[in-house]
Write a protein that holds these residues in place. Structure first.
Motif, PDB file in Angstrom:
ATOM      1  N   MET A 117       0.812  -1.215   0.000  1.00 31.41           N
ATOM      2  CA  MET A 117       0.000   0.000   0.000  1.00 31.41           C
ATOM      3  C   MET A 117       0.846   1.265   0.000  1.00 31.41           C
ATOM      4  O   MET A 117       0.379   2.324  -0.411  1.00 31.41           O
ATOM      5  CB  MET A 117      -0.946   0.028   1.204  1.00 31.41           C
ATOM      6  N   ASP A 118       2.090   1.155   0.457  1.00 29.93           N
ATOM      7  CA  ASP A 118       2.963   2.330   0.446  1.00 29.93           C
ATOM      8  C   ASP A 118       3.242   2.796  -0.981  1.00 29.93           C
ATOM      9  O   ASP A 118       3.554   3.961  -1.201  1.00 29.93           O
ATOM     10  CB  ASP A 118       4.266   2.067   1.210  1.00 29.93           C
ATOM     11  N   ASN A 119       3.086   1.890  -1.955  1.00 28.09           N
ATOM     12  CA  ASN A 119       3.268   2.257  -3.357  1.00 28.09           C
ATOM     13  C   ASN A 119       1.964   2.681  -4.023  1.00 28.09           C
ATOM     14  O   ASN A 119       1.986   3.373  -5.035  1.00 28.09           O
ATOM     15  CB  ASN A 119       3.871   1.091  -4.136  1.00 28.09           C
ATOM     16  N   LEU A 120       0.835   2.267  -3.476  1.00 23.27           N
ATOM     17  CA  LEU A 120      -0.466   2.607  -4.060  1.00 23.27           C
ATOM     18  C   LEU A 120      -1.046   3.901  -3.514  1.00 23.27           C
ATOM     19  O   LEU A 120      -1.760   4.604  -4.214  1.00 23.27           O
ATOM     20  CB  LEU A 120      -1.465   1.466  -3.808  1.00 23.27           C
ATOM     21  N   LEU A 121      -0.772   4.181  -2.259  1.00 20.27           N
ATOM     22  CA  LEU A 121      -1.297   5.377  -1.612  1.00 20.27           C
ATOM     23  C   LEU A 121      -0.215   6.451  -1.561  1.00 20.27           C
ATOM     24  O   LEU A 121       0.980   6.144  -1.584  1.00 20.27           O
ATOM     25  CB  LEU A 121      -1.762   5.041  -0.188  1.00 20.27           C
ATOM     26  N   ASP A 122      -0.620   7.694  -1.510  1.00 22.99           N
ATOM     27  CA  ASP A 122       0.312   8.816  -1.466  1.00 22.99           C
ATOM     28  C   ASP A 122       0.749   9.020  -0.017  1.00 22.99           C
ATOM     29  O   ASP A 122       0.105   9.738   0.743  1.00 22.99           O
ATOM     30  CB  ASP A 122      -0.366  10.054  -2.034  1.00 22.99           C
ATOM     31  N   LEU A 123       1.840   8.368   0.360  1.00 22.41           N
ATOM     32  CA  LEU A 123       2.313   8.323   1.740  1.00 22.41           C
ATOM     33  C   LEU A 123       3.553   9.202   1.914  1.00 22.41           C
ATOM     34  O   LEU A 123       4.481   9.142   1.105  1.00 22.41           O
ATOM     35  CB  LEU A 123       2.643   6.875   2.118  1.00 22.41           C
ATOM     36  N   HIS A 124       3.547  10.008   2.985  1.00 22.29           N
ATOM     37  CA  HIS A 124       4.663  10.912   3.292  1.00 22.29           C
ATOM     38  C   HIS A 124       5.102  10.695   4.737  1.00 22.29           C
ATOM     39  O   HIS A 124       4.283  10.425   5.601  1.00 22.29           O
ATOM     40  CB  HIS A 124       4.240  12.373   3.098  1.00 22.29           C
TER      41      HIS A 124
END
Length: 109
Positions: free
Chosen positions: A92-99
């Motif tokens: 999910m770290d690659n699918l969602l815009d995570l900062h």
């Protein structure tokens, strides 16, 4: 479980505790209602979220789809180490815009 605040047109929702089978329906309902009310720019701050299950991950995906459909965007920031690990293992770290930092997420809008 969730507190909200506005910053320059962005609704910041800080999730705390656990996002699992017990809490995910309520959190999803609340977040989707916020999007439906016109909050298209949504930032989920995860710095006090201790645990997220696969059902909790589905909440993130549902809200991301809803914000996108409304012409907005969903970003996540500041995950705890345990939540970051679940996001990484699930991909999910690659699918969602995570900062990693709230300031970076706000600047990315």
């Amino acid at each position: 479980m969730m507190t909200t605040r506005h910053e320059t047109g962005i609704l910041i929702c800080e999730l705390s505790g656990r996002l699992d089978a017990t809490s995910s329906d309520g959190v999803a309902t609340e977040l989707l209602a916020l999007v439906a009310a016109g909050n298209g720019k949504l930032l989920l701050c995860l710095k006090t979220l201790d645990y997220v299950s696969s059902i909790g991950l589905r909440v993130f995906v549902r809200v991301a789809k809803a914000t996108h459909a409304a012409g907005g965007a969903l970003k996540l920031c500041s995950p705890t180490s345990s939540v970051a690990k679940v996001l990484e293992i699930s991909g999910m770290d690659n699918l969602l815009d995570l900062h990693t930092e709230e300031s970076a997420a706000l600047a990315a809008f």
